[in-house]
Design an enzyme around this catalytic site. Sequence first.
Site, PDB file in Angstrom:
ATOM      1  CE  LYS A  46       0.872 -51.841  14.598  1.00 32.68           C
ATOM      2  NZ  LYS A  46      -0.472 -52.187  14.054  1.00 32.68           N
TER       3      LYS A  46
ATOM      4  NE  ARG B 108      -0.412 -57.087  14.725  1.00 33.44           N
ATOM      5  CZ  ARG B 108      -1.161 -57.824  15.530  1.00 33.44           C
ATOM      6  NH1 ARG B 108      -1.068 -57.651  16.847  1.00 33.44           N
ATOM      7  NH2 ARG B 108      -1.997 -58.715  15.051  1.00 33.44           N
TER       8      ARG B 108
ATOM      9  N   GLY C 206       2.522 -52.651   5.845  1.00 30.55           N
ATOM     10  CA  GLY C 206       3.106 -53.860   5.274  1.00 30.55           C
ATOM     11  C   GLY C 206       4.596 -53.826   5.056  1.00 30.55           C
TER      12      GLY C 206
ATOM     13  CG  MET D 219       9.157 -51.973   9.028  1.00 30.00           C
ATOM     14  SD  MET D 219       9.499 -50.747  10.286  1.00 30.00           S
ATOM     15  CE  MET D 219       7.921 -49.939  10.430  1.00 30.00           C
TER      16      MET D 219
ATOM     17  NE  ARG E 245      -2.938 -48.107   9.407  1.00 31.50           N
ATOM     18  CZ  ARG E 245      -2.088 -49.008   8.943  1.00 31.50           C
ATOM     19  NH1 ARG E 245      -0.863 -49.061   9.420  1.00 31.50           N
ATOM     20  NH2 ARG E 245      -2.452 -49.863   8.015  1.00 31.50           N
TER      21      ARG E 245
ATOM     22  CG  HIS F 287       1.062 -54.990  -0.027  1.00 32.03           C
ATOM     23  ND1 HIS F 287       1.635 -54.815  -1.281  1.00 32.03           N
ATOM     24  CD2 HIS F 287       1.878 -54.359   0.842  1.00 32.03           C
ATOM     25  CE1 HIS F 287       2.752 -54.125  -1.160  1.00 32.03           C
ATOM     26  NE2 HIS F 287       2.931 -53.830   0.118  1.00 32.03           N
TER      27      HIS F 287
ATOM     28  NE  ARG G 211      10.575 -21.813 -19.273  1.00 31.73           N
ATOM     29  CZ  ARG G 211      10.132 -22.802 -18.488  1.00 31.73           C
ATOM     30  NH1 ARG G 211      10.950 -23.370 -17.630  1.00 31.73           N
ATOM     31  NH2 ARG G 211       8.881 -23.206 -18.564  1.00 31.73           N
TER      32      ARG G 211
ATOM     33  CD  GLU H 231      19.879 -17.198 -14.062  1.00 29.22           C
ATOM     34  OE1 GLU H 231      19.601 -18.376 -14.361  1.00 29.22           O
ATOM     35  OE2 GLU H 231      19.585 -16.228 -14.777  1.00 29.22           O
TER      36      GLU H 231
ATOM     37  CB  SER I 284      12.374 -13.839 -10.701  1.00 28.26           C
ATOM     38  OG  SER I 284      11.761 -15.101 -10.788  1.00 28.26           O
TER      39      SER I 284
ATOM     40  N   GLY J  10      16.031 -17.824  -9.700  1.00 22.43           N
ATOM     41  CA  GLY J  10      16.110 -18.969 -10.607  1.00 22.43           C
ATOM     42  C   GLY J  10      16.840 -20.097  -9.912  1.00 22.43           C
TER      43      GLY J  10
ATOM     44  CG  ASP K 105      21.122 -21.907 -14.311  1.00 25.02           C
ATOM     45  OD1 ASP K 105      21.308 -23.128 -14.476  1.00 25.02           O
ATOM     46  OD2 ASP K 105      21.070 -21.108 -15.251  1.00 25.02           O
TER      47      ASP K 105
ATOM     48  CB  CYS L 135      10.675 -18.303 -11.889  1.00 25.58           C
ATOM     49  SG  CYS L 135      12.359 -17.759 -12.248  1.00 25.58           S
TER      50      CYS L 135
ATOM     51  CE1 TYR M  59       7.109 -14.682  -9.256  1.00 23.33           C
ATOM     52  CE2 TYR M  59       7.023 -12.456  -8.359  1.00 23.33           C
ATOM     53  CZ  TYR M  59       7.572 -13.371  -9.241  1.00 23.33           C
ATOM     54  OH  TYR M  59       8.571 -12.990 -10.099  1.00 23.33           O
TER      55      TYR M  59
END
Length: 890
Positions: A26, A96, A105, A107, A352, A468, A574, A758, A777, A779, A782, A844, A864
């Site tokens: 603001k 403000r 809204g 604060m 804003r 609001h 899986r 993993e 890959s 994991g 885990d 993954c 990826y």
Amino acid sequence: MTKWVYCFGDGKAEGRASDRNLLGGKGANLAEMSNLGLPVPPGFTITTEVCTHYFTNGHTYPPELREQVGEALKEVGRATGRRFGDPARLLLVSVRSGARASMPGMMDTVLNLGLNDVTVEALAAESGDPRFAYDSYRRFIQMYSDVVLGLDHDLFEEILADEKGRHGYDVDTEFSAADWRRVIAQYKERVESELGHHFPQEPEEQLLGAIGAVFSSWMTPRAVTYRRLHEIPESWGTAVNVQAMVFGNMGDDSATGVAFTRNPSTGEKSLYGEFLVNAQGEDVVAGIRTPQNLTEAARLEAGSDQPSLEKIMPAAFASFVEIADKLESHYSDMQDLEFTIERGKLWMLQTRSGKRTTKAALKIAVDMANEGLITRGEAVCRIDPASLDQLLHPTIDPNAKRDMFATGLPASPGAATGEIVFSSDEAEEMKGRGHKVILVRVETSPEDIHGMHAAEGILTTRGGMTSHAAVVARGMGKPCVSGAGTIQVDYRAGTMSALGRTFERGEVITIDGSTGQVLNGAVPMTQPAFSGDFSTIMEWADELRRMKVRANAETPADARTARSFGAEGIGLSRTEHMFFDEERIAAMREMILADTSEERRAALAKLLPMQRADFTELFEIMAGLPLTIRLLDPPLHEFLPKTEEEIAEVAAAMGVEAEQLRQRAESLYEFNPMLGHRGCRLAITYPEMAEMQARAIFEAAIEAAQKTGAPVVPEIMVPLVAVASEFSFVKAIIDAAAKEAMNERGVEIEYLVGTMIELPRAALNAGEIAKEAEFFSFGTNDLTQTTFGISRDDASSFLDVYRQKGIIERDPFVTLDEDGVGVLIRLASDNGRAAREAMKLGICGEHGGDPSSIAFCESVGLDYVSCSPFRVPIARLAAAQAACRARLDG
């Protein structure tokens, strides 16, 4: 001396828009508007650094602050020709908040500050309207007592309601100056009786109290909840803006309003907002009076008989339109504006970047790129990837029967069905018990933030399109119907009534945030089509991103969904999820409980054609795209018979005694199965299992390639590897199965064998593993568990406490822990590619669909990410944004 206070107004400012970290959003934008020469009431901003000082030093201010505030007040006085606390040249101010991230809204605000028993008489004389002066004073007492002194505003509402009832008034505007004086006297008596002291009369004391209250509101429960939901760091703090008051309640030539330069629900390029004549700002969003439309076109479309701002104040309206266009062009974004007209003169109180629905965000971004205001890259970066979830929200089936009993304003699009609840606490509790709820309120307030988050949708009986409830719901992507005035809510009885029908707590209703309809019962829904602006942004994102996006999928339905959302392959299939069918689990149990290799092979022979069929269908659906299949991973206990009936059934199938089978099952029991006999350990213990799965994969790949004519390159993933020799052992089984399958069919196909990283040990020894593994890959589910030593299934009981107490900023199971898990990923990636230059790297775990985690993956150079099918669009967009930022940083 540290500068704690920055002035603005009168065509100049000490700050600018780029100073938002210091001045808050603001304050920075007030400074920018001042520098642009726009009509901004002069004032000053107390920096966010004071907020930090305030909380780290026992709620005290820097020693220089009082002097700097005093000098700034004099500067405001020079710009306005007034002086704070001087009845002869009365200057009143507003106080403000203004954090660097918008928190609508959440604060506190104090208006009309500087009024007391003496200055109110001066205001009455200067304005020529004693009623206005005393109304302003009673507003100030009520607001200051609530925000600064900590008295519940209901204490004052009771007094106001009693006075209305005594005189038979319907609305506040019927009060006379004498009426307001009586109300003020009662307000002051209530303050003294509740607190034991008089309402403060010294303006400087009032100001310091208000500044402290606004800073303190940074740590209120509603603000803390909002920051947690929107991942806004507590350390940012808030600024405080003190500004000369301008009055929208000085008669019929005065007004106040809120507007957006484009429609925040649809993105349409047209001025959108509301205003009230003879009102202050809080009146517009409170819903006590029905707001009026800004433009004649909007008034006609709404069928309102209330005149528009364009009609009743054409000069001020024309100035506002010109300023709105200038600000949107200057910021190159849709703006959310607050304004006041005081006796015909327009004043700008705020600008804003406006909160908007995802549908609107997409349209605005595409339109602005086509208009030349922003580039395509900027358009892509304007969309919050996580917000794309809004587009997955169902809408009501156009052919569904609608039992409508009420209508309101279509405040936030989408539809939702749930049980009626009347409080935010109840909404949160019911959500925790697995219920879907609709939060029904007369009006929402910032204290309702947790209930709004928990609810499927929000219904209010008061409030406009900028209330609001509407603003917060749009920001959350929640359907909302506001201002449904025909509904009567009885909180005590737990009922809502409309059109002679009564609905009790717990009954099911449906709200349509796109039309404003409220419907009885559950209504059939449909998923939206992904086209138009969504498709355009996705096309631009795909042009910009470097990383590929795959999906975690093992069922045909998931695979088709993934492809429809633009997945470029399957990064995790899986196989254990394929074994829980009734026919298959019986064969799995026979295999697990068998005593000899021959018995295991006999059971697995039953599963081979099933697995082959599964993989063939997946390969066909993903024709030409990579598919990574993980060998069986879960603990064996998940497959074992548990009830007496199941044990007897398996025993009969195997031709053994039930007691013998029970003993065998008990011998396989594990105290901590997630760290037990699973992953590659199964393939090493039961090599027949890995052999069967590998044969099914290769036979399916050959068959699918022949059917589709598209090359199939299966990627077989060995799970839970800790040492390189584990991987070597299992890879030898896979290679043998591949050779056998290809020899039998006289076909050569390419394939890759890699592993899921993993475990920390695998990450630390990735260089050794990479000598044989062709891809990694990560994991991260885990890997996070084993790095932290925390079970993700049990962590929710304390991780939220950790977040609330600042021990951690984010749940590491939601957003990747870059300083721990991330270090292991980076190390494994570097060492893996050092050993094998062409090593393919991906992720993954669930983090593959988290935008912040995707940005980290880009920085590591992964090839990826893979995520759940419905998060593929999110990942595509996040990957594009990460690539854009990487190019800028580079």
